[in-house]
Motif scaffolding. Structure first.
Motif, PDB file in Angstrom:
ATOM      1  N   TRP A   1      -2.648   5.723 -19.249  1.00 46.80           N
ATOM      2  CA  TRP A   1      -2.063   7.012 -19.587  1.00 46.80           C
ATOM      3  C   TRP A   1      -2.950   8.092 -18.981  1.00 46.80           C
ATOM      4  O   TRP A   1      -4.185   8.005 -19.051  1.00 46.80           O
ATOM      5  N   THR A   2      -2.362   9.117 -18.380  1.00 47.84           N
ATOM      6  CA  THR A   2      -3.127  10.225 -17.813  1.00 47.84           C
ATOM      7  C   THR A   2      -2.574  11.558 -18.298  1.00 47.84           C
ATOM      8  O   THR A   2      -1.385  11.661 -18.638  1.00 47.84           O
ATOM      9  N   ARG A   3      -3.441  12.577 -18.303  1.00 46.37           N
ATOM     10  CA  ARG A   3      -3.020  13.932 -18.659  1.00 46.37           C
ATOM     11  C   ARG A   3      -3.850  14.930 -17.872  1.00 46.37           C
ATOM     12  O   ARG A   3      -5.059  14.764 -17.716  1.00 46.37           O
ATOM     13  N   PHE A   4      -3.189  15.978 -17.379  1.00 41.85           N
ATOM     14  CA  PHE A   4      -3.854  17.034 -16.614  1.00 41.85           C
ATOM     15  C   PHE A   4      -4.337  18.118 -17.577  1.00 41.85           C
ATOM     16  O   PHE A   4      -3.567  18.613 -18.400  1.00 41.85           O
ATOM     17  N   THR A   5      -5.608  18.491 -17.466  1.00 39.93           N
ATOM     18  CA  THR A   5      -6.127  19.600 -18.257  1.00 39.93           C
ATOM     19  C   THR A   5      -6.011  20.926 -17.512  1.00 39.93           C
ATOM     20  O   THR A   5      -6.250  21.978 -18.085  1.00 39.93           O
ATOM     21  N   ALA A   6      -5.646  20.868 -16.231  1.00 40.87           N
ATOM     22  CA  ALA A   6      -5.425  22.068 -15.419  1.00 40.87           C
ATOM     23  C   ALA A   6      -4.496  21.690 -14.273  1.00 40.87           C
ATOM     24  O   ALA A   6      -4.381  20.511 -13.915  1.00 40.87           O
ATOM     25  N   ALA A   7      -3.826  22.679 -13.694  1.00 44.03           N
ATOM     26  CA  ALA A   7      -2.972  22.409 -12.544  1.00 44.03           C
ATOM     27  C   ALA A   7      -3.818  21.837 -11.413  1.00 44.03           C
ATOM     28  O   ALA A   7      -4.947  22.273 -11.181  1.00 44.03           O
ATOM     29  N   HIS A   8      -3.259  20.834 -10.698  1.00 42.20           N
ATOM     30  CA  HIS A   8      -4.078  20.146  -9.709  1.00 42.20           C
ATOM     31  C   HIS A   8      -3.187  19.501  -8.663  1.00 42.20           C
ATOM     32  O   HIS A   8      -2.128  18.945  -8.979  1.00 42.20           O
ATOM     33  N   SER A   9      -3.625  19.549  -7.399  1.00 37.54           N
ATOM     34  CA  SER A   9      -2.981  18.818  -6.308  1.00 37.54           C
ATOM     35  C   SER A   9      -3.911  17.695  -5.871  1.00 37.54           C
ATOM     36  O   SER A   9      -5.137  17.870  -5.852  1.00 37.54           O
TER      37      SER A   9
ATOM     38  N   SER B   1       0.853  -1.188   0.000  1.00 32.19           N
ATOM     39  CA  SER B   1       0.000   0.000   0.000  1.00 32.19           C
ATOM     40  C   SER B   1       0.886   1.235   0.000  1.00 32.19           C
ATOM     41  O   SER B   1       1.802   1.354   0.830  1.00 32.19           O
ATOM     42  N   VAL B   2       0.627   2.146  -0.941  1.00 35.55           N
ATOM     43  CA  VAL B   2       1.443   3.358  -1.082  1.00 35.55           C
ATOM     44  C   VAL B   2       0.513   4.567  -1.038  1.00 35.55           C
ATOM     45  O   VAL B   2      -0.489   4.611  -1.769  1.00 35.55           O
ATOM     46  N   PHE B   3       0.837   5.525  -0.178  1.00 38.85           N
ATOM     47  CA  PHE B   3       0.055   6.764  -0.088  1.00 38.85           C
ATOM     48  C   PHE B   3       0.858   7.896  -0.715  1.00 38.85           C
ATOM     49  O   PHE B   3       1.989   8.165  -0.326  1.00 38.85           O
ATOM     50  N   TRP B   4       0.247   8.540  -1.716  1.00 43.23           N
ATOM     51  CA  TRP B   4       0.904   9.606  -2.466  1.00 43.23           C
ATOM     52  C   TRP B   4       0.198  10.938  -2.238  1.00 43.23           C
ATOM     53  O   TRP B   4      -1.029  11.004  -2.205  1.00 43.23           O
ATOM     54  N   GLU B   5       0.977  11.995  -2.146  1.00 42.90           N
ATOM     55  CA  GLU B   5       0.479  13.365  -2.248  1.00 42.90           C
ATOM     56  C   GLU B   5       1.332  14.049  -3.306  1.00 42.90           C
ATOM     57  O   GLU B   5       2.561  14.046  -3.218  1.00 42.90           O
ATOM     58  N   ALA B   6       0.691  14.597  -4.322  1.00 40.82           N
ATOM     59  CA  ALA B   6       1.447  15.118  -5.461  1.00 40.82           C
ATOM     60  C   ALA B   6       0.691  16.264  -6.112  1.00 40.82           C
ATOM     61  O   ALA B   6      -0.450  16.581  -5.753  1.00 40.82           O
ATOM     62  N   GLN B   7       1.357  16.881  -7.063  1.00 39.92           N
ATOM     63  CA  GLN B   7       0.729  17.941  -7.846  1.00 39.92           C
ATOM     64  C   GLN B   7       1.221  17.849  -9.287  1.00 39.92           C
ATOM     65  O   GLN B   7       2.307  17.343  -9.560  1.00 39.92           O
ATOM     66  N   GLY B   8       0.382  18.337 -10.189  1.00 35.64           N
ATOM     67  CA  GLY B   8       0.753  18.342 -11.595  1.00 35.64           C
ATOM     68  C   GLY B   8       0.303  19.621 -12.250  1.00 35.64           C
ATOM     69  O   GLY B   8      -0.742  20.182 -11.893  1.00 35.64           O
ATOM     70  N   GLY B   9       1.073  20.117 -13.195  1.00 40.43           N
ATOM     71  CA  GLY B   9       0.696  21.309 -13.944  1.00 40.43           C
ATOM     72  C   GLY B   9      -0.160  20.957 -15.143  1.00 40.43           C
ATOM     73  O   GLY B   9      -0.299  19.785 -15.529  1.00 40.43           O
ATOM     74  N   ARG B  10      -0.751  21.960 -15.729  1.00 39.09           N
ATOM     75  CA  ARG B  10      -1.546  21.742 -16.937  1.00 39.09           C
ATOM     76  C   ARG B  10      -0.682  21.088 -18.019  1.00 39.09           C
ATOM     77  O   ARG B  10       0.426  21.543 -18.300  1.00 39.09           O
TER      78      ARG B  10
END
Length: 299
Positions: free
Chosen positions: A91-99, A30-39
């Motif tokens: 495959w994933t892609r961010f359409t807006a910045a998101h945490s 089990s892995v717990f992640w906290e992350a952010q990604g830009g658009r």
């Protein structure tokens, strides 16, 4: 059970905001992640063992596909809860910045069989492991995932407690009732069929390619075709023809359109094409079918 798995995670523009926390259990990591990604941030993920992902916050700005090149066609919204069978890429892609924060639960296939086979039988359990599953985050799943996240970040109970939480997530997410009916083949779920019907309606009854149908529910073309045949007993083309004839019948009943106009609206080559398919499906021509139910009408 010791647990070793081969996992590929390649990201561009996604960064952890705190170090990942993980916990090794019996046949589970089990892995717990906290992350952010830009658009525009992207990720690619592939594991040789099954996984469950639970996201703890809104992820509507993240698009998902299981088909190489699917993001170019837009992908689909990332659900908050997923079961990903072994070998199914993402495959994933961010359409807006998101945490965001989420649990990534890596499961040994034999551990899952040990959990499911006593109740379902080994063949049905194996079929369940091959079937992707997605759902919104129900209160039960959120509660179980929240407790498991806490036990992953700061363990304060015996490992059996965390393993029981994993078992609860597995049995809450997979469609065990369908397995108990004896329909053990890997097939599309009812939720996936509803998504497919929605995509067909959005297309206005016009024929979709197999690639478009597969993308609508996030599967590769080959895997989609296999699951589709098991679920419906027909090919995607045959299923669509049946759906289009159903729509033609609805228009014959409810509109003043003539047969040529209905054929054009539903994407048939011409009136003769619609008439041929309609007769194959119903045993009557569209004109005869309309006349038998409503008397004279436009032809």
């Amino acid at each position: 059970m010791s647990f070793q798995h081969r996992f590929v995670g390649q990201t561009d523009g996604i960064t952890p905001t705190v170090p990942a926390r993980w916990r090794a259990l019996d046949g589970v990591t089990s892995v717990f992640w906290e992350a952010q990604g830009g658009r525009g941030a992207q990720g690619y993920y592939l594991s040789d063992q099954p996984r469950i992902l639970v996201f703890f916050n809104d992820v509507s700005s993240i698009r998902l596909t299981n088909d190489d090149g699917g993001l170019a066609r837009g992908g689909r919204p990332l659900p908050r809860v997923l079961y990903v069978p072994a070998g199914l890429p993402m495959w994933t892609r961010f359409t807006a910045a998101h945490s965001f924060s989420h649990l990534d639960i890596h499961l040994h296939s034999e551990r899952l069989l040990k959990l499911l086979a006593p109740a379902l039988g080994r063949s049905a359990a194996l079929a369940m492991l091959d079937r992707p599953a997605e759902s919104p985050a129900s209160p039960t799943v959120e509660a179980l995932a929240g407790l498991l996240a806490q036990e992953t970040r700061s363990p304060d109970r015996h490992a059996l407690h965390a393993e029981a939480l994993v078992a609860g997530l597995v049995t809450g997410l997979l469609d065990l009732e369908e397995a108990e009916t004896g329909r053990v083949e890997a097939r599309l779920t009812q939720a996936q069929m509803r998504k497919l019907e929605g995509a067909f309606r959005m297309a206005g009854g016009r024929s979709l390619t197999v690639a478009e149908m597969a993308e609508a529910i996030g599967l590769s073309e080959s895997w989609f075709s296999h699951l589709f045949k098991n679920a419906t007993g027909t090919t995607p083309l045959q299923w669509q023809l049946r759906q289009r004839v159903d729509l033609a019948q609805s228009l014959l009943c409810s509109s003043g359109l003539n047969v040529a106009e209905i054929a054009d609206r539903l994407g048939f080559t011409d009136q003769a094409h619609l008439t041929r398919v309609f007769r194959q499906m119903t045993g009557e021509t569209p004109v005869a079918w309309r006349r038998a139910r409503h008397g004279e009408g436009p032809t």
